[in-house]
Design a protein around this motif. Structure first.
Motif, PDB file in Angstrom:
ATOM      1  N   SER A 276       0.808  -1.226   0.000  1.00  0.00           N
ATOM      2  CA  SER A 276       0.000   0.000   0.000  1.00  0.00           C
ATOM      3  C   SER A 276       0.840   1.274   0.000  1.00  0.00           C
ATOM      4  CB  SER A 276      -0.924   0.015   1.224  1.00  0.00           C
ATOM      5  OG  SER A 276      -0.168  -0.016   2.431  1.00  0.00           O
ATOM      6  N   PRO A 278       2.876   4.373  -1.256  1.00  0.00           N
ATOM      7  CA  PRO A 278       3.029   5.116  -2.518  1.00  0.00           C
ATOM      8  C   PRO A 278       4.458   4.995  -3.036  1.00  0.00           C
ATOM      9  CG  PRO A 278       2.003   6.470  -0.796  1.00  0.00           C
ATOM     10  CD  PRO A 278       2.537   5.238  -0.125  1.00  0.00           C
ATOM     11  N   GLU A 292       9.367  -0.968  -8.042  1.00  0.00           N
ATOM     12  CA  GLU A 292       8.016  -1.412  -8.370  1.00  0.00           C
ATOM     13  C   GLU A 292       7.912  -2.935  -8.311  1.00  0.00           C
ATOM     14  OE1 GLU A 292       4.512  -0.119 -11.457  1.00  0.00           O
ATOM     15  OE2 GLU A 292       6.557  -0.229 -12.230  1.00  0.00           O
ATOM     16  N   LYS A 296       5.236  -5.055  -6.206  1.00  0.00           N
ATOM     17  CA  LYS A 296       4.411  -6.091  -6.843  1.00  0.00           C
ATOM     18  C   LYS A 296       4.573  -7.423  -6.127  1.00  0.00           C
ATOM     19  CE  LYS A 296       4.513  -4.259 -11.607  1.00  0.00           C
ATOM     20  NZ  LYS A 296       5.024  -4.515 -12.970  1.00  0.00           N
ATOM     21  N   THR A 299       2.723  -7.488  -2.973  1.00  0.00           N
ATOM     22  CA  THR A 299       1.294  -7.605  -3.249  1.00  0.00           C
ATOM     23  C   THR A 299       0.920  -9.057  -3.547  1.00  0.00           C
ATOM     24  OG1 THR A 299       1.263  -5.349  -4.142  1.00  0.00           O
ATOM     25  CG2 THR A 299      -0.586  -6.789  -4.718  1.00  0.00           C
ATOM     26  N   GLU A 321      -7.757  -6.572  -7.558  1.00  0.00           N
ATOM     27  CA  GLU A 321      -7.300  -5.213  -7.215  1.00  0.00           C
ATOM     28  C   GLU A 321      -5.875  -4.998  -7.713  1.00  0.00           C
ATOM     29  OE1 GLU A 321      -7.787  -4.992  -3.021  1.00  0.00           O
ATOM     30  OE2 GLU A 321      -9.977  -4.729  -3.110  1.00  0.00           O
ATOM     31  N   ALA A 322      -5.053  -6.024  -7.610  1.00  0.00           N
ATOM     32  CA  ALA A 322      -3.685  -5.907  -8.128  1.00  0.00           C
ATOM     33  C   ALA A 322      -3.694  -5.703  -9.633  1.00  0.00           C
ATOM     34  CB  ALA A 322      -2.879  -7.150  -7.752  1.00  0.00           C
ATOM     35  N   GLU A 324      -6.066  -4.352 -11.358  1.00  0.00           N
ATOM     36  CA  GLU A 324      -6.537  -2.992 -11.652  1.00  0.00           C
ATOM     37  C   GLU A 324      -5.371  -2.013 -11.604  1.00  0.00           C
ATOM     38  OE1 GLU A 324      -9.632  -1.969  -8.969  1.00  0.00           O
ATOM     39  OE2 GLU A 324     -11.046  -3.478  -9.739  1.00  0.00           O
ATOM     40  N   ARG A 325      -4.447  -2.254 -10.703  1.00  0.00           N
ATOM     41  CA  ARG A 325      -3.286  -1.368 -10.575  1.00  0.00           C
ATOM     42  C   ARG A 325      -2.245  -1.663 -11.641  1.00  0.00           C
ATOM     43  NH1 ARG A 325       0.260  -0.758  -4.931  1.00  0.00           N
ATOM     44  NH2 ARG A 325       1.595   0.988  -5.620  1.00  0.00           N
ATOM     45  N   TRP A 326      -2.046  -2.969 -11.941  1.00  0.00           N
ATOM     46  CA  TRP A 326      -1.053  -3.375 -12.941  1.00  0.00           C
ATOM     47  C   TRP A 326      -1.724  -4.342 -13.932  1.00  0.00           C
ATOM     48  CZ3 TRP A 326       0.684  -3.948  -7.634  1.00  0.00           C
ATOM     49  CH2 TRP A 326       1.545  -2.940  -7.205  1.00  0.00           C
ATOM     50  N   GLU A 329       0.541  -7.028 -15.810  1.00  0.00           N
ATOM     51  CA  GLU A 329       1.529  -7.784 -15.049  1.00  0.00           C
ATOM     52  C   GLU A 329       1.238  -9.276 -15.186  1.00  0.00           C
ATOM     53  OE1 GLU A 329       4.309  -9.410 -13.410  1.00  0.00           O
ATOM     54  OE2 GLU A 329       4.455  -7.210 -13.465  1.00  0.00           O
TER      55      GLU A 329
END
Length: 425
Positions: A276, A278, A292, A296, A299, A321-322, A324-326, A329
């Motif tokens: 979580s 930033p 990053e 990842k 996560t 949710e992961a 949605e962010r990546w 991936e």
């Protein structure tokens, strides 16, 4: 050479005055010690003047510092400015003062003189000689500073030439036995080569030499955990996080150690903290791409642990949710494929595996779509899973080769099973 203080360029007339008239020492250079060898090309000079004299016996006093080369090795060529006498004088009102000197030349010895002047007369002198350590690397012209040598070693280290890097680190330790950074880097290189027993004392000494470096604690903890000393490793992970609460690598490693002991809530706490965070708040720790990847990875570990603690539904939500962010991936597509396959949702799982394949996760494109489509749904799932490398790629070529061999064997077994008409378990 640069004396980083305000100074007057002219030589003080007080140096021509008679010898000091105080019989008791009133001025002392606390640092550097006499005949000291420096590991860096910078120096902090610390001096002390007897306080009672400043309070009552001295008026209009000032301290003057002079420094010049005392010995120049034959292989070192100095420019004219480096060989000149440097002097700085300034008013003295405190009994303790520090100065910073930069630009010292590796391999040289220097003579340092500090004088206390009062009303134009030199009333006290203190002298020191010191030298600046240098490293001669095979095939490299000229002397290098210790910092430059370690940087050169780190470049080989990052290029996975750990043998050359280790030799450079050892050159430094041959001169500076307790150089904490060289101990740490050599210990880390040995650990990465699988030499855990040899790495441990070096990493331990690095922590003992510099207890306030969070990276030293993290590296020592990694080695301890690999040796099965998990409780000790946890202590050093925690110490690293005391020194730097958002040390992301120590957090992930502590999460792994907690997970190995079945302390899942504590492991989840560490994974969530990293997942979580930033990215902008962590840019000083790693290069952006590597940073990053660590986030990842945390996560993914968090989602996998959620599967164990809360079930596949919550894990699926975590992976969504992961994604949605990546969204591109491949590892998360692969993980979701594994999750859905284990839940019996083969068609959706196959979609995730194929998406992971399109994004480049497969160990090799040796199965065409035509061949895969001729398998039964469950066999297709097994083939896709067999071709996917683990989340955390192995650190050595030997381990990568082992995974590749395992992959080839599993695919061959599946093909033989299909030809013989046997069911795939």
């Amino acid at each position: 050479m640069c004396l980083c203080i305000a100074w007057v360029r002219a030589l003080s007339p007080g140096f021509n005055a008679p010898m000091p008239y105080f019989t008791r020492p009133v001025l002392e250079i606390l640092h550097p010690l006499n005949d000291m060898m420096l590991a860096r090309t910078e120096l902090q000079i610390e001096i002390e003047v007897r306080g009672d004299l400043l309070n009552g016996g001295l008026h209009r006093s000032r301290v003057c510092i002079t420094m010049q080369p005392a010995y120049v090795p034959p292989d070192v060529a100095l420019d004219s400015s480096a060989s000149e006498l440097d002097e700085s004088c300034f008013d003295q009102s405190l009994n303790y003062t520090t100065f910073n000197v930069a630009g010292l030349v590796p391999g040289l010895s220097y003579a340092l003189v500090v004088g206390l002047e009062n009303n134009g007369n030199m009333v006290a002198l203190s002298t020191r000689t010191f030298s600046v350590g240098s490293i001669l690397l095979p095939g490299v012209e000229g002397r290098m500073s210790v910092d430059d040598a370690l940087e050169t070693g780190a470049q080989f280290h990052n290029a996975r030439d750990r043998a050359t890097a280790s030799r450079i680190y050892q050159y430094v330790l041959d001169i500076f036995l307790d150089h904490s950074q060289a101990q740490h880097l050599l210990g880390l290189a040995l650990y990465q080569e699988g030499e855990l027993v040899q790495a441990l004392p070096l990493l331990t000494r690095a922590v003992q030499s510099n207890e306030s470096d969070e990276n030293f604690h993290n590296s020592l903890a990694i080695c301890l955990k690999a040796l099965g000393r998990v409780d000790e490793a946890i202590q050093h992970y925690r110490r690293a996080l005391e020194l730097r609460p958002m040390h992301i690598q120590a957090s992930v490693n502590l999460g792994d150690a907690m997970q190995s002991q079945g302390k899942w809530e504590e492991a989840l706490h560490e994974y969530r903290k990293v997942a979580s965070a930033p990215l902008g708040s962590l840019v000083d720790q790693l290069q952006p791409g590597k940073l990053e990847n660590v986030v990842k990875d945390a996560t993914g570990r968090m989602c996998e642990l959620i599967r164990v603690t809360d079930g596949w539904y919550h894990a699926d939500r975590c992976l969504n949710e992961a994604l949605e962010r990546w969204p591109d991936e491949p590892v998360f597509h692969n993980d979701r494929g594994n999750l859905l396959a284990n839940a019996g949702q083969f068609d959706t799982a196959l979609d995730e595996y194929q998406r992971a394949s399109e994004l480049g996760l497969l160990a090799g494109k040796i199965l065409s779509t035509e061949i895969v489509d001729r398998f039964s749904p469950r066999t297709r799932i097994m083939v896709m899973k067999a071709t996917v490398l683990p989340r955390v790629l192995p650190s050595t070529q030997e381990e990568i080769d082992a995974y590749r061999n395992r992959f080839e064997q599993e695919v061959e077994a599946l093909l033989r099973s299909r030809k013989s008409g046997k069911a795939v378990s």
